[in-house]
Design an enzyme around this catalytic site. Structure first.
Site, short mmCIF file in Angstrom:
data_model
loop_
_atom_site.label_atom_id
_atom_site.label_comp_id
_atom_site.label_asym_id
_atom_site.label_seq_id
_atom_site.Cartn_x
_atom_site.Cartn_y
_atom_site.Cartn_z
N GLY A 423 37.66 33.38 32.09
CA GLY A 423 37.11 34.62 31.56
C GLY A 423 38.08 35.27 30.59
N SER A 424 38.10 36.60 30.61
CA SER A 424 38.87 37.34 29.60
C SER A 424 40.38 37.21 29.73
CB SER A 424 38.47 38.82 29.65
OG SER A 424 37.15 38.98 29.22
#
Length: 690
Positions: A423-424
């Site tokens: 993810g981020s």
């Protein structure tokens, strides 16, 4: 007689003498060669342990004293018992064996062989070869007795071997706290004669105290054939004093105190340390020739398995001759003795208190965490949750323990060695690549209106979405603070597929980590190639086909507080020191490092930052949250989401922690992870900063 005739006569006589002498010598050597030739055949059969053919070459007198079965069985029992292999037999002083006028010739020889006690060389053998008629044919045979097995043997002697098992090496943490040690355990069992007097009541009571099924005790009793023998029921840790005391009150229950493998770290260390257990028949076959026996312990999982060769040590053995004296069997002569060699003790870089703190904070939710020292690469913790207590494999599994394992989500799955969509948290790597390649200008504003974006209609229904549109003009720092997917997707497209792959390799992505524990290899894309622009955009904010292990992610972030370089991760300390070396020099340029550190600091310091909940007064932290969507398609609204948080202190950097918690969709997404990591980092820094 003329001189001429005399001369001829002398020459004739001399010639006859020479012929006779030559014939005599020929006869000697031919007969001697025949004896040595027969023995040569015999020793070749011996080398190949063809004992049946050896017996066929024995003298008539020998065969009257021992049958073929007795002969073959004796050799098989001895050679299998001492594990005789690679046998070599050498005739001594062969050039002196020349007396062919006799019907018996003695041939001295020596034997070299590999055994369970090591390499054995035995001299002083003597084979007596006799020339006799066998089935109307004259041939050389061997006079055999026990001295042909070992020169010091006598009739009635036995060859025996005793083993001295090696002490298994132990595992300790960085402060010499024990994690896998050899210590006393308690074996609870029964004296059958006493116990069965109130059998049903005693079984029920014992099963209740130990929290096991009555069938376990019943089956142990049924399997026993000697009522006078001690019948072991279960092993238990000596610290379980209440249970032991309660069971010992039952009449007929007794105990022993053998050595066992103890794991003081408990459940927090299950996946990391693993466990050892008795070797199986299948494992023994695979490990043939590697020093294992049917009574050996072998590492089955975790570091017990990873470091098996170093921990196992070398078993010792003594081969000796056993002889009866006055009706008592005594050890008469030691043939070979090999002392056992203890396994190596291993000191880890892991911090027990930190490992337990992480595991406790995760509350047995499925996930994984890694903690490292960014300055020297020390691995401070490797946690998989939920896990198991390794002591259950040394002692026993209670009904409560079995039920707990069944209700937990895959407690035997080692999550910290696996890879996941980051993810981020992957945005750090996109930013570092973009900055170092000049594709990202940190102060440059990118106009991003709305909550979704695509470059043009050629993308069809594919959209990059963002969580917040609070600001429309976004620079790099704002993109980190608000975790703006669109900013990083557009940045990745600027960088391009090939340059993105090349830049990711500076972080060691796609390589095997230089660490003893087998960690799955991280990747940017399947097969190392980003297939199209949509995939590239998704890669920019850590979705697509990106997969990272928790430790690989922690290592990547460590470059931010280590002048751009990543240290080689290590699990061990040698002589109380860590062997520190750079794994990836200049993964991030020094100019970019300062920018990224400031931006990641704002993720926590800025009140709008996604990691602001991690802020600790008086301690400067930097970090990044991440929520990884497990969607199978854009329309998938039921997919699970995994939450990430990576956090590190920036003043005198001592720790980088990465943590993943699975399925946080309904529990706050990455915000569910932030307070757990905050607590871990705060406790560690307060404990270690003097």
């Amino acid at each position: 007689m003329s001189k001429k005739h005399l001369k001829i006569t002398l020459f004739t006589i001399l010639g006859i003498v020479c012929i006779v002498a030559a014939a005599f010598l020929f006869n000697i050597y031919t007969k001697a060669d025949s004896a040595t030739k027969a023995f040569d055949t015999y020793k070749n059969k011996w080398v190949n342990q063809d004992f049946k053919t050896m017996y066929s070459m024995l003298s008539v007198e020998t065969k009257e004293k021992i049958t073929e079965k007795q002969f073959v069985d004796k050799y098989n029992a001895i050679y299998q018992g001492i594990e005789a292999k690679n046998i070599s037999i050498n005739i001594e002083n062969e050039d002196k064996i020349k007396d062919g006028t006799k019907k018996a010739i003695n041939i001295p020889f020596s034997i070299v062989m590999n055994t369970a006690a090591g390499k054995l060389k035995t001299t002083g053998y003597q084979a007596t070869m006799v020339k006799e008629k066998v089935n109307n044919k004259t041939k050389w045979t061997i006079v055999w007795n026990e001295k042909m097995i070992f020169p010091s043997m006598k009739v009635g002697d036995k060859v025996k071997i005793t083993s001295q098992p090696a002490t298994r090496g132990e595992i300790y943490d960085r402060d010499k706290k024990p994690l896998a040690i050899n210590s006393t355990i308690v074996t609870l069992g029964v004296n059958s004669n006493e116990f069965v007097k109130n059998k049903d009541i005693n079984i029920t009571q014992m099963a209740k105290i130990l929290d096991i099924n009555t069938s376990i005790i019943e089956n142990k009793l049924k399997a026993n054939t000697n009522p006078k023998e001690f019948i072991p029921i279960i092993n238990i840790l000596s610290t379980e004093k209440e249970k032991i005391a309660a069971v010992m009150k039952i009449k007929g229950v007794i105990h022993m105190s053998p050595k066992g493998r103890i794991y003081p770290g408990g459940e927090a260390f299950g996946s990391l340390i693993g466990y050892s257990a008795p070797i199986t028949a299948e494992e023994l076959a695979k490990k043939a020739g590697q020093g294992y026996s049917s009574s050996s312990l072998i590492g089955k999982a975790g570091l017990e398995q990873v470091y098996e060769k170093r921990l196992k040590g070398e078993n010792g053995a003594t081969i000796y001759i056993s002889r009866q004296k006055d009706g008592i069997e005594i050890q008469e002569d030691t043939i070979l003795k090999k002392p056992s060699k203890a396994g190596e003790n291993i000191t880890l870089s892991v911090d027990t208190e930190l490992q337990k703190s992480i595991y406790k904070g995760m509350k047995k939710e499925p996930g994984a965490s890694s903690a490292i020292n960014p300055k020297n690469g020390e691995v401070l913790a490797l946690v998989s949750s939920p896990s198991y207590d390794s002591n259950a494999y040394t002692t026993y599994k209670s009904n409560t323990q079995i039920a707990a394992w069944k209700s937990a989500k895959e407690p035997f799955k080692n999550r910290f060695k696996s890879t996941y969509s980051p993810g981020s948290t992957f945005k750090l790597i996109t930013a570092a690549i973009g900055l170092d390649q000049g594709m990202i200008k940190p102060a440059e504003l990118m106009n991003i209106p709305g909550l979704e974006w695509q470059p043009d209609k050629s993308w069809g229904t594919s959209m990059v979405t963002r969580v917040s549109d609070k600001i429309k003009s976004v620079n790099l720092q704002n993109a980190f603070v608000y975790s703006d997917n669109i900013y990083f997707a557009k940045s990745a497209l600027k960088i391009g597929k090939e340059k993105f792959i090349k830049g990711s390799k500076k972080f060691g992505i796609g390589e095997k980590l230089p660490i003893d524990y087998p960690i799955a290899i991280s990747q940017v894309a399947n097969n190392g190639s980003i297939k199209n622009d949509i995939a590239l955009a998704d890669t920019g904010y850590g979705q697509g086909e990106v997969l990272m292990s928790p430790i690989q992610l922690a290592l990547s972030y460590s470059a931010v507080v280590n002048d751009g370089s990543i240290m080689s991760p290590t699990l061990e300390k040698f002589n109380a020191k860590v062997i520190s070396k750079v794994w990836k020099a200049n993964a991030i340029s020094k100019n970019s490092t300062k920018i990224l550190k400031d931006d990641l600091t704002q993720v926590i310091e800025n009140s709008n930052g996604t990691g602001h909940e991690a802020k600790i007064n008086g301690i400067n932290l930097a970090g990044k949250t991440g929520t990884a969507e497990m969607k199978k398609s854009a329309k998938d609204i039921t997919a699970e989401e995994n939450g990430w948080f990576v956090c590190m202190n920036t003043d005198n950097p001592k720790i980088v922690v990465s943590m993943l918690i699975e399925n946080v969709k309904n529990t706050g997404e990455s915000h569910h992870v932030v307070p757990i990591v905050k607590g871990v980092v705060e406790n560690y820094l307060k404990r270690t900063i003097k």
